[in-house]
Structures are given as C-alpha cells and as structure tokens.
Design an enzyme around this catalytic site. Structure first.
Site, PDB file in Angstrom:
ATOM      1  CD  GLU A  41       4.069  87.937  59.378  1.00 38.03           C
ATOM      2  OE1 GLU A  41       4.956  87.126  59.024  1.00 38.03           O
ATOM      3  OE2 GLU A  41       3.710  88.080  60.557  1.00 38.03           O
ATOM      4  CG  ASP A  82       5.533  78.937  57.051  1.00 39.29           C
ATOM      5  OD1 ASP A  82       5.819  79.781  57.905  1.00 39.29           O
ATOM      6  OD2 ASP A  82       5.294  79.209  55.864  1.00 39.29           O
ATOM      7  CE1 TYR A 105       7.637  86.286  64.703  1.00 42.01           C
ATOM      8  CE2 TYR A 105       6.984  87.279  62.624  1.00 42.01           C
ATOM      9  CZ  TYR A 105       6.821  86.317  63.593  1.00 42.01           C
ATOM     10  OH  TYR A 105       5.830  85.379  63.461  1.00 42.01           O
TER      11      TYR A 105
END
Length: 284
Positions: free
Chosen positions: A68, A79, A195
């Site tokens: 990734e 993030d 995911y």
C-alpha cells in the site's frame, strides 16, 4: 429503526477488473502457503523520493505480499500523528501526485509481481470531476487498485465506472461502527479486498488492539465475498497473530513501519527487520 443498506446493481463494483484479479491472486498465494497476506504501507516521497523507493523494495524483498502506497496529502483525514508527520515531511521535500505516480511506476518496474495499491483521498483522485484522468494514470503507472479513504459506495459509482475502464480495483473500508447490513453492501462493492478498520479513530501504532477486534473480523469476513485485510493500530507480531487467528486474510501495517524508519526516516534496515518479523507472524 434499522435502515436497510441499498442494493448493489450488477453494473457496480470493480471486482472483475484485472487489478482485482492480481490482488486476489496475491491473497490466494499467501493462503496457499498457509498464512495471511502482509500489506506494508509506504509513504510516497518520505523522507525523499529515492529513499521511499528503497523502503518499498526492502519491504517487498523481505516478504510483503502486496504494497500500500500512501500519497502525501495536506489534509489526511484518516491518518494519525505518525503518518501526518511523514506526509508533511514528504510534501516539504517536494512530493507531488506526479512524483507519487513516478514512484509507483518505479516500484512496478522493479518488482512487477507485487500488486500495488495507492491510498489517498477524493480530492487527490476525483477533485471536481469523475477521476478518469487519475484512474488512467494510476493504471498506466502499474497500480492494481486504489483506496480512496473518504469515498463511500454511496458516492463511488462514477469513480468505479472509470476505474473499471482502466482495470483498477476500488477498495472500500468498513469500521467497527458500520452496521452489519451496510458492511455486507460495502463488501459487495469492494474490489480485490475489503479494508477492515480495527478501531474507532485514526491510524497509529497501538500497544494493544481492541478486545472486540476478533469478533469484528469474524463478522466482517462472514459477510464479505472478497478477502478481508485488517489495518489501523496493528504494530506488533502479536497483533498479527491474533488477527490471523480471528480469520483475517490480510494484515495492513503502516505507522509502526514509519516509526521503525527512525526519526529521519532512513533506517531502511530497521524497517525491513520489522516487516520480516510481521511476515513470520502471519502463519495460520
């Protein structure tokens, strides 16, 4: 009141693309070897373009099954502090979308067997359009799929359409707060793999994972027609082993690898050692 998830029309989703098949083959190969797939995360352009290329190759060469590649962005909503810092350093060093595409192209040429899945945000890929040009360039650079962290299937159909044209898988995310009905719907639209976010919050290495993650992985896996890879907070071999025991087909590790690179982002050997230990923990 429970609101049913929308039904996925037959012309949606990207799991029949060449990119999705490459991703599926990587998961199948890992499963055939008796383990889950390990998916390290590399920040494009961190700490600089050439070093990030070396980091990517090092991760592949010690056993990564897929890679990734995080595309530096000024407003990375998902993030945590570690990846925000690395993204900021990369941007200061001159990282751009063009530079990230060149990095993907370099990695794909050097290690063509490894599926590459860039991760970014809708503004980077779609902006005010449908993402056609981004999909074309990602495919030309050698990407197998793409994760658009802030794109949901509710709004993803136009980008799925152009991704299909360019044989890219669009990977969607589910979280602990996603309802069972919605998980199933999202899984039906995800290309290559699904995911699974292990926790409520942003990325970042944790000392432990939530006690509920095993149940989450089992439930998501039961609902998904594509392999399920778990990320967010995964930082130690013990985490990997627990996720594999729960049935995860893959494990994604990001912040811990950036930490392993040291304060200047250049300890490639240290990062490689951690990737090797994580790979060793993927056995079933």
């Amino acid at each position: 009141m429970t609101i049913a998830a929308p039904q996925a029309p037959q012309n949606l989703g990207t799991n029949n693309t060449a990119g999705a098949r490459r991703i599926a083959a990587a998961f199948a190969a890992a499963n055939g070897a008796g383990r889950a797939a390990l998916i390290p995360y590399v920040v494009g352009g961190y700490p600089d373009a050439d070093t990030s290329f070396r980091i990517a190759l090092a991760a592949v060469d010690v056993g990564a099954d897929l890679l990734e590649i995080g595309l530096p962005f000024s407003d990375p909503l998902a993030d945590g502090a570690t990846l925000q810092r690395a993204s900021g350093v990369a941007l200061t060093a001159g990282a751009t979308l063009e530079g990230s595409l060149q990095l993907i192209e370099r990695i794909a040429a050097a290690r063509p067997a490894i599926p590459l899945v860039p991760m970014g945000y809708a503004n980077q890929f779609i902006g005010g359009g449908d993402g056609r040009e981004a999909a074309r360039r990602l495919s030309a650079a050698g990407a197998a799929g793409v994760i658009v962290a802030d794109l949901t299937p509710d709004e993803g159909a136009p980008f799925e359409s152009v991704a299909r044209e360019h044989e890219l898988a669009v990977v969607y995310l589910v979280a602990p707060t996603t309802s069972p009905e919605r998980r199933e719907w999202i899984a039906s639209r995800s290309g290559g793999f699904l995911y699974c976010v292990s926790l409520v919050g942003v990325t970042g290495a944790r000392s432990s994972l939530p006690t509920t993650v095993g149940r989450l992985v089992r439930d998501v896996t039961a609902a998904s027609p594509v392999p399920v890879a778990v990320g967010f907070g995964v930082s130690r071999p013990t985490h990997v082993r627990s996720l594999v025991r729960a049935g995860a087909a893959g494990v994604i590790v990001a912040s811990a690898l950036v930490d392993a690179l040291g304060p200047d982002g250049r300890d490639v050997d240290g990062m490689g050692t951690l990737v090797r230990r994580l790979v060793e923990a993927t056995g079933r």
